[in-house]
Structures are given as C-alpha cells and as structure tokens.
Design a protein around this motif. Structure first.
Motif, PDB file in Angstrom:
ATOM      1  N   GLY A   5      36.713  76.615-109.095  1.00  0.00           N
ATOM      2  CA  GLY A   5      36.764  76.685-110.206  1.00  0.00           C
ATOM      3  C   GLY A   5      37.820  78.464-111.110  1.00  0.00           C
ATOM      4  N   LYS A   6      36.814  79.855-110.409  1.00  0.00           N
ATOM      5  CA  LYS A   6      36.826  80.219-110.556  1.00  0.00           C
ATOM      6  C   LYS A   6      38.608  81.017-110.549  1.00  0.00           C
ATOM      7  N   LEU A   7      39.241  80.861-109.098  1.00  0.00           N
ATOM      8  CA  LEU A   7      40.600  80.620-108.980  1.00  0.00           C
ATOM      9  C   LEU A   7      41.683  80.332-110.382  1.00  0.00           C
ATOM     10  N   GLN A   8      40.839  78.854-110.357  1.00  0.00           N
ATOM     11  CA  GLN A   8      42.223  78.340-111.727  1.00  0.00           C
ATOM     12  C   GLN A   8      41.373  78.688-112.933  1.00  0.00           C
ATOM     13  N   TYR A   9      40.111  79.414-113.121  1.00  0.00           N
ATOM     14  CA  TYR A   9      40.563  80.409-114.037  1.00  0.00           C
ATOM     15  C   TYR A   9      40.968  81.651-114.504  1.00  0.00           C
ATOM     16  N   MET A  10      41.149  81.680-113.637  1.00  0.00           N
ATOM     17  CA  MET A  10      42.480  83.910-113.257  1.00  0.00           C
ATOM     18  C   MET A  10      43.574  82.905-113.712  1.00  0.00           C
ATOM     19  N   GLN A  11      43.838  81.659-113.548  1.00  0.00           N
ATOM     20  CA  GLN A  11      45.659  80.697-113.416  1.00  0.00           C
ATOM     21  C   GLN A  11      45.706  80.572-114.636  1.00  0.00           C
ATOM     22  N   ARG A  12      44.575  80.651-115.327  1.00  0.00           N
ATOM     23  CA  ARG A  12      44.499  79.602-116.850  1.00  0.00           C
ATOM     24  C   ARG A  12      44.745  78.142-117.330  1.00  0.00           C
ATOM     25  N   LYS A  13      44.413  77.558-115.654  1.00  0.00           N
ATOM     26  CA  LYS A  13      44.444  75.929-115.166  1.00  0.00           C
ATOM     27  C   LYS A  13      43.069  76.067-115.551  1.00  0.00           C
ATOM     28  N   TYR A  14      42.866  75.870-117.047  1.00  0.00           N
ATOM     29  CA  TYR A  14      41.300  75.500-118.149  1.00  0.00           C
ATOM     30  C   TYR A  14      40.491  74.632-117.965  1.00  0.00           C
ATOM     31  N   LYS A  15      41.882  73.613-117.929  1.00  0.00           N
ATOM     32  CA  LYS A  15      41.268  71.963-117.886  1.00  0.00           C
ATOM     33  C   LYS A  15      40.192  72.178-116.161  1.00  0.00           C
ATOM     34  N   ASN A  16      41.165  72.095-115.007  1.00  0.00           N
ATOM     35  CA  ASN A  16      40.243  72.257-113.992  1.00  0.00           C
ATOM     36  C   ASN A  16      39.519  72.653-113.969  1.00  0.00           C
ATOM     37  N   ALA A  17      39.441  74.211-114.419  1.00  0.00           N
ATOM     38  CA  ALA A  17      38.382  74.797-113.771  1.00  0.00           C
ATOM     39  C   ALA A  17      36.860  74.246-114.654  1.00  0.00           C
ATOM     40  N   ALA A  18      37.107  74.145-115.635  1.00  0.00           N
ATOM     41  CA  ALA A  18      35.947  73.193-116.562  1.00  0.00           C
ATOM     42  C   ALA A  18      35.584  71.731-115.467  1.00  0.00           C
ATOM     43  N   GLU A  19      36.536  71.208-114.943  1.00  0.00           N
ATOM     44  CA  GLU A  19      36.381  70.037-114.084  1.00  0.00           C
ATOM     45  C   GLU A  19      35.798  70.969-112.382  1.00  0.00           C
ATOM     46  N   SER A  20      35.697  71.834-112.233  1.00  0.00           N
ATOM     47  CA  SER A  20      35.817  72.771-111.076  1.00  0.00           C
ATOM     48  C   SER A  20      33.806  72.724-111.002  1.00  0.00           C
ATOM     49  N   PHE A  21      33.728  73.542-112.089  1.00  0.00           N
ATOM     50  CA  PHE A  21      32.346  74.061-112.379  1.00  0.00           C
ATOM     51  C   PHE A  21      31.612  72.983-112.973  1.00  0.00           C
ATOM     52  N   THR A  22      31.991  72.511-113.421  1.00  0.00           N
ATOM     53  CA  THR A  22      31.356  70.486-113.553  1.00  0.00           C
ATOM     54  C   THR A  22      30.602  70.301-112.642  1.00  0.00           C
ATOM     55  N   THR A  23      31.271  70.539-111.612  1.00  0.00           N
ATOM     56  CA  THR A  23      30.902  69.725-110.349  1.00  0.00           C
ATOM     57  C   THR A  23      30.088  70.623-110.056  1.00  0.00           C
ATOM     58  N   SER A  24      30.699  71.596-109.265  1.00  0.00           N
ATOM     59  CA  SER A  24      29.772  72.658-108.863  1.00  0.00           C
ATOM     60  C   SER A  24      27.908  72.832-109.415  1.00  0.00           C
ATOM     61  N   CYS A  25      28.197  72.527-110.780  1.00  0.00           N
ATOM     62  CA  CYS A  25      26.718  72.332-111.636  1.00  0.00           C
ATOM     63  C   CYS A  25      26.201  71.086-111.339  1.00  0.00           C
ATOM     64  N   GLU A  26      26.774  69.914-111.294  1.00  0.00           N
ATOM     65  CA  GLU A  26      26.397  68.569-110.535  1.00  0.00           C
ATOM     66  C   GLU A  26      25.718  68.697-109.542  1.00  0.00           C
ATOM     67  N   LEU A  27      26.827  69.655-108.212  1.00  0.00           N
ATOM     68  CA  LEU A  27      25.991  69.950-106.945  1.00  0.00           C
ATOM     69  C   LEU A  27      25.250  70.617-107.036  1.00  0.00           C
ATOM     70  N   ASN A  28      24.771  71.612-107.830  1.00  0.00           N
ATOM     71  CA  ASN A  28      23.452  72.716-107.874  1.00  0.00           C
ATOM     72  C   ASN A  28      22.843  73.067-109.254  1.00  0.00           C
ATOM     73  N   ASP A  29      22.238  71.918-109.427  1.00  0.00           N
ATOM     74  CA  ASP A  29      22.100  72.348-111.062  1.00  0.00           C
ATOM     75  C   ASP A  29      20.912  73.856-111.548  1.00  0.00           C
ATOM     76  N   LYS A  30      20.631  74.877-109.775  1.00  0.00           N
ATOM     77  CA  LYS A  30      20.081  75.589-110.402  1.00  0.00           C
ATOM     78  C   LYS A  30      21.252  77.230-109.801  1.00  0.00           C
ATOM     79  N   PHE A  31      22.676  76.956-110.432  1.00  0.00           N
ATOM     80  CA  PHE A  31      23.430  78.290-110.012  1.00  0.00           C
ATOM     81  C   PHE A  31      23.550  78.527-111.490  1.00  0.00           C
ATOM     82  N   GLU A  32      23.286  79.010-112.041  1.00  0.00           N
ATOM     83  CA  GLU A  32      23.327  79.574-113.410  1.00  0.00           C
ATOM     84  C   GLU A  32      24.874  80.076-113.520  1.00  0.00           C
ATOM     85  N   PRO A  33      25.565  80.590-111.907  1.00  0.00           N
ATOM     86  CA  PRO A  33      27.171  81.480-112.529  1.00  0.00           C
ATOM     87  C   PRO A  33      27.872  80.189-112.859  1.00  0.00           C
TER      88      PRO A  33
END
Length: 83
Positions: A5-33
């Motif tokens: 997600g961070k890499l996609q964000y830096m590449q300005r692929k915001y929709k892809n980044a949102a999907e990756s960060f959402t998946t990260s949140c689903e896998l670990n809902d206690k990781f605030e970053p």
C-alpha cells in the motif's frame, strides 16, 4: 499488504493503495499505521468521510497517535469550512 500500500501510494495508485491498506487492516486490526495510511489515501481519493473514519479508528487503537489527531483536525476544519 501494508508495504504494498505504501508503494502504491507513492506511485499515486490510490485506489490500489486503498485496497492494500484495507487488506492490511483486515489482517491486523490493531496496527494503527494501516488505518492512518488508509485515511491519507482516502483524502487523495476525495472521500473525506472515510478518511475521518480511518483517522478516528487509528486513534482508538493508539490514543497517543499524534499524526492521526492532526490530520483529523485538519480534515474536520476543511469539511466545516466548505459546508
């Protein structure tokens, strides 16, 4: 997923980044970053409501997460100024 997600964000692929960060949140809902960066991504996607929700969730996970409080306050100010 978080690093992707961070890499996609830096590449300005915001929709892809949102999907990756959402998946990260689903896998670990206690990781605030993941929530915080999801909020930043929603700002870029012009979804202020989702961004505020993400910032709020990040400070619920970690009440000392100053960056999330600052982004939340800035976004609240922008939303109320426009309305």
């Amino acid at each position: 997923w978080y690093d992707l997600g961070k890499l996609q964000y830096m590449q300005r692929k915001y929709k892809n980044a949102a999907e990756s960060f959402t998946t990260s949140c689903e896998l670990n809902d206690k990781f605030e970053p993941s929530r915080y960066n999801l909020g930043l991504t929603y700002v870029k996607l012009k979804d202020e409501s989702a961004a505020l929700d993400s910032f709020e969730k990040s400070v619920k996970i970690n009440p000392k997460y100053a960056e999330a409080y600052m982004k939340k306050a800035i976004l609240n100010r922008l939303v109320f100024t426009i309305v």
